[in-house]
Design a protein around this motif. Structure first.
Motif, PDB file in Angstrom:
ATOM      1  N   PHE A 264       0.800  -1.217   0.000  1.00 26.50           N
ATOM      2  CA  PHE A 264       0.000   0.000   0.000  1.00 26.50           C
ATOM      3  C   PHE A 264       0.842   1.280   0.000  1.00 26.50           C
ATOM      4  N   SER A 265       2.142   1.119  -0.144  1.00 27.51           N
ATOM      5  CA  SER A 265       2.992   2.273  -0.445  1.00 27.51           C
ATOM      6  C   SER A 265       2.924   2.594  -1.931  1.00 27.51           C
ATOM      7  N   TYR A 266       2.542   1.594  -2.718  1.00 28.21           N
ATOM      8  CA  TYR A 266       2.469   1.752  -4.169  1.00 28.21           C
ATOM      9  C   TYR A 266       1.031   1.722  -4.697  1.00 28.21           C
ATOM     10  N   VAL A 267       0.136   1.134  -3.925  1.00 29.05           N
ATOM     11  CA  VAL A 267      -1.262   0.984  -4.333  1.00 29.05           C
ATOM     12  C   VAL A 267      -2.139   1.809  -3.393  1.00 29.05           C
ATOM     13  N   ASP A 268      -3.016   2.611  -3.969  1.00 26.85           N
ATOM     14  CA  ASP A 268      -3.948   3.414  -3.178  1.00 26.85           C
ATOM     15  C   ASP A 268      -4.918   2.475  -2.448  1.00 26.85           C
ATOM     16  N   GLN A 269      -4.862   2.468  -1.136  1.00 27.45           N
ATOM     17  CA  GLN A 269      -5.642   1.523  -0.357  1.00 27.45           C
ATOM     18  C   GLN A 269      -7.146   1.736  -0.514  1.00 27.45           C
ATOM     19  N   GLU A 270      -7.573   2.983  -0.614  1.00 31.36           N
ATOM     20  CA  GLU A 270      -9.003   3.261  -0.753  1.00 31.36           C
ATOM     21  C   GLU A 270      -9.517   2.779  -2.104  1.00 31.36           C
ATOM     22  N   LYS A 271      -8.744   2.976  -3.144  1.00 29.43           N
ATOM     23  CA  LYS A 271      -9.130   2.475  -4.464  1.00 29.43           C
ATOM     24  C   LYS A 271      -9.188   0.952  -4.476  1.00 29.43           C
ATOM     25  N   PHE A 272      -8.222   0.347  -3.781  1.00 27.60           N
ATOM     26  CA  PHE A 272      -8.156  -1.114  -3.735  1.00 27.60           C
ATOM     27  C   PHE A 272      -9.386  -1.693  -3.030  1.00 27.60           C
ATOM     28  N   LYS A 273      -9.829  -1.024  -1.964  1.00 28.46           N
ATOM     29  CA  LYS A 273     -10.981  -1.492  -1.202  1.00 28.46           C
ATOM     30  C   LYS A 273     -12.260  -1.473  -2.018  1.00 28.46           C
ATOM     31  N   LEU A 274     -12.319  -0.615  -3.028  1.00 29.61           N
ATOM     32  CA  LEU A 274     -13.520  -0.484  -3.843  1.00 29.61           C
ATOM     33  C   LEU A 274     -13.662  -1.583  -4.897  1.00 29.61           C
ATOM     34  N   ILE A 275     -12.599  -2.357  -5.088  1.00 29.55           N
ATOM     35  CA  ILE A 275     -12.618  -3.418  -6.103  1.00 29.55           C
ATOM     36  C   ILE A 275     -13.143  -4.703  -5.475  1.00 29.55           C
ATOM     37  N   SER A 276     -14.032  -5.380  -6.184  1.00 26.90           N
ATOM     38  CA  SER A 276     -14.604  -6.615  -5.659  1.00 26.90           C
ATOM     39  C   SER A 276     -13.538  -7.705  -5.546  1.00 26.90           C
ATOM     40  N   GLN A 277     -13.745  -8.611  -4.596  1.00 25.94           N
ATOM     41  CA  GLN A 277     -12.802  -9.705  -4.396  1.00 25.94           C
ATOM     42  C   GLN A 277     -12.715 -10.586  -5.631  1.00 25.94           C
ATOM     43  N   ASN A 278     -13.848 -10.779  -6.297  1.00 24.10           N
ATOM     44  CA  ASN A 278     -13.858 -11.589  -7.522  1.00 24.10           C
ATOM     45  C   ASN A 278     -12.981 -10.984  -8.600  1.00 24.10           C
ATOM     46  N   LYS A 279     -13.039  -9.666  -8.726  1.00 25.61           N
ATOM     47  CA  LYS A 279     -12.222  -8.991  -9.743  1.00 25.61           C
ATOM     48  C   LYS A 279     -10.738  -9.064  -9.393  1.00 25.61           C
ATOM     49  N   ILE A 280     -10.433  -8.930  -8.117  1.00 26.03           N
ATOM     50  CA  ILE A 280      -9.041  -9.049  -7.674  1.00 26.03           C
ATOM     51  C   ILE A 280      -8.512 -10.451  -7.940  1.00 26.03           C
ATOM     52  N   GLU A 281      -9.314 -11.456  -7.589  1.00 19.69           N
ATOM     53  CA  GLU A 281      -8.896 -12.846  -7.799  1.00 19.69           C
ATOM     54  C   GLU A 281      -8.747 -13.142  -9.291  1.00 19.69           C
ATOM     55  N   GLY A 282      -9.615 -12.558 -10.107  1.00 20.52           N
ATOM     56  CA  GLY A 282      -9.507 -12.748 -11.554  1.00 20.52           C
ATOM     57  C   GLY A 282      -8.221 -12.164 -12.106  1.00 20.52           C
ATOM     58  N   ALA A 283      -7.845 -10.991 -11.599  1.00 25.28           N
ATOM     59  CA  ALA A 283      -6.603 -10.351 -12.035  1.00 25.28           C
ATOM     60  C   ALA A 283      -5.392 -11.175 -11.617  1.00 25.28           C
ATOM     61  N   LEU A 284      -5.417 -11.668 -10.389  1.00 30.35           N
ATOM     62  CA  LEU A 284      -4.316 -12.500  -9.904  1.00 30.35           C
ATOM     63  C   LEU A 284      -4.215 -13.794 -10.708  1.00 30.35           C
ATOM     64  N   HIS A 285      -5.362 -14.361 -11.031  1.00 33.72           N
ATOM     65  CA  HIS A 285      -5.372 -15.599 -11.821  1.00 33.72           C
ATOM     66  C   HIS A 285      -4.720 -15.380 -13.178  1.00 33.72           C
ATOM     67  N   LYS A 286      -5.038 -14.278 -13.818  1.00 36.80           N
ATOM     68  CA  LYS A 286      -4.462 -13.987 -15.129  1.00 36.80           C
ATOM     69  C   LYS A 286      -2.959 -13.744 -15.023  1.00 36.80           C
ATOM     70  N   ALA A 287      -2.538 -13.037 -13.987  1.00 41.51           N
ATOM     71  CA  ALA A 287      -1.107 -12.782 -13.790  1.00 41.51           C
ATOM     72  C   ALA A 287      -0.359 -14.072 -13.481  1.00 41.51           C
ATOM     73  N   LEU A 288      -0.990 -14.951 -12.710  1.00 37.76           N
ATOM     74  CA  LEU A 288      -0.357 -16.229 -12.380  1.00 37.76           C
ATOM     75  C   LEU A 288      -0.261 -17.145 -13.593  1.00 37.76           C
ATOM     76  N   GLN A 289      -1.196 -17.000 -14.526  1.00 38.81           N
ATOM     77  CA  GLN A 289      -1.113 -17.770 -15.767  1.00 38.81           C
ATOM     78  C   GLN A 289       0.164 -17.414 -16.521  1.00 38.81           C
ATOM     79  N   TYR A 290       0.522 -16.134 -16.502  1.00 37.94           N
ATOM     80  CA  TYR A 290       1.778 -15.711 -17.128  1.00 37.94           C
ATOM     81  C   TYR A 290       2.964 -16.401 -16.457  1.00 37.94           C
ATOM     82  N   MET A 291       2.963 -16.435 -15.112  1.00 30.44           N
ATOM     83  CA  MET A 291       4.068 -17.080 -14.397  1.00 30.44           C
ATOM     84  C   MET A 291       4.099 -18.573 -14.694  1.00 30.44           C
TER      85      MET A 291
END
Length: 236
Positions: free
Chosen positions: A33-60
Motif C-alpha cells: 500500500f505504499s504503491y497501491v492506493d488503499q481506498e481504491k483497492f478497497k472499492l474493487i470486488s474480491q472476484n475482480k481481484i482474484e480474476g486479475a491474480l489468476h491472469k497474472a499467475l497464468q503468465y508465471m
C-alpha cells in the motif's frame, strides 16, 4: 513410527510449512500500500481481484524457468503490469509497478518463519540430512540465508530453477540425488496432499504438516501441525 526408523533425510516444503506470507497473501508484499492506493483497492470486488491474480499467475505458469533474482524481478514487473491492466482503476504507473516487483522479490520481510523452525531445524540437522523442495522463485534462497537457516539444508530445490513444479518427479529426484539417498530413506513434509501423493508414488515416506488443523489423518496421510510433533514421531 516403525517405518521412519531408517530415515536418513527429511525434505520440507517451504510455504505454510516453514514460513508464511507476512501479509497473509503471497502477492501482497509488505509495502503493497505504499504503491497501491488503499481506498481504491478497497472499492474493487474480491472476484475482480482474484480474476486479475489468476491472469497474472497464468503468465508465471507459462514461464516457469526463472534462474536468478534479476530474472525474477523482471517477471514480477510483468506480473504486476498484468494486474495494473486488469485493475485499471488503481491507475498504477511504471514506477509503482516496479516498486511492487522490487518489494516482492527483494524484501526479506515478505516471509515470516514459524517460531518452531529456528529451534527444531538445527536439532533435526544433528541427526538427519535436510532439504527444501519448494514451488518458489530464486529469492527464497536469499531469505533463508539472511535469517541463518540456509546452512542447515544440504539441498535446496526450487521449482523455477528446474522449470517444473511439484509433484513432478524431477523435483523430488533432484533432492534425492543431491543428498545421495534412496527414496525409502527420505521423509517428505508438505501441506499439500497432492504433493504428498506424488512423493509417495516414488517410494518416499510422507507426512502432512497443516499448521491450522488438529493432528490426525487426511486423505490417507498422517498429518501434524507443528515441527515438535515431527520430532516426537521420529523419536518413537
Amino acid at each position: 513410527m516403525e517405518e521412519l526408523k531408517h530415515i536418513k533425510a527429511i525434505l520440507f516444503d517451504s510455504g505454510r510449512v516453514l514460513n508464511h506470507p507476512r501479509t497473509g497473501h503471497w502477492f501482497i508484499p509488505p509495502n503493497f500500500f505504499s504503491y497501491v492506493d488503499q481506498e481504491k483497492f478497497k472499492l474493487i470486488s474480491q472476484n475482480k481481484i482474484e480474476g486479475a491474480l489468476h491472469k497474472a499467475l497464468q503468465y508465471m505458469d507459462n514461464n516457469p524457468l526463472i534462474r536468478n533474482e534479476a530474472e525474477e524481478y523482471q517477471h514480477f514487473i510483468h506480473f504486476y503490469k498484468i494486474i495494473s491492466i486488469e485493475l485499471a482503476s488503481l491507475e498504477l504507473n511504471r514506477e509503482q509497478i516496479e516498486g511492487l516487483a522490487h518489494d516482492t522479490v527483494f524484501n526479506d520481510d515478505k516471509f515470516k518463519f514459524y517460531e518452531d523452525v529456528f529451534k527444531v531445524i538445527p536439532e533435526l540437522h544433528n541427526n538427519y540430512k535436510l532439504g527444501v523442495v519448494s514451488d518458489t522463485w530464486p529469492s527464497l534462497d536469499r531469505v533463508f540465508r539472511n535469517v541463518g537457516l540456509r546452512r542447515y539444508f544440504s539441498t535446496f530445490v526450487m521449482s523455477s530453477i528446474l522449470g517444473v513444479v511439484k509433484p513432478h518427479e524431477l523435483m523430488f529426484q533432484t533432492a534425492l540425488t543431491e543428498l545421495s539417498i534412496k527414496p525409502e530413506e527420505a521423509l517428505f513434509v508438505d501441506d499439500n496432499i497432492r504433493n504428498l501423493e506424488g512423493a509417495r508414488k516414488l517410494g518416499i515416506h510422507t507426512l502432512g504438516l497443516l499448521r491450522d488443523i488438529e493432528s490426525g489423518t487426511n486423505s490417507g496421510h498422517l498429518c501434524i501441525n507443528n515441527l515438535r510433533s515431527l520430532q516426537q514421531l521420529l523419536e518413537r
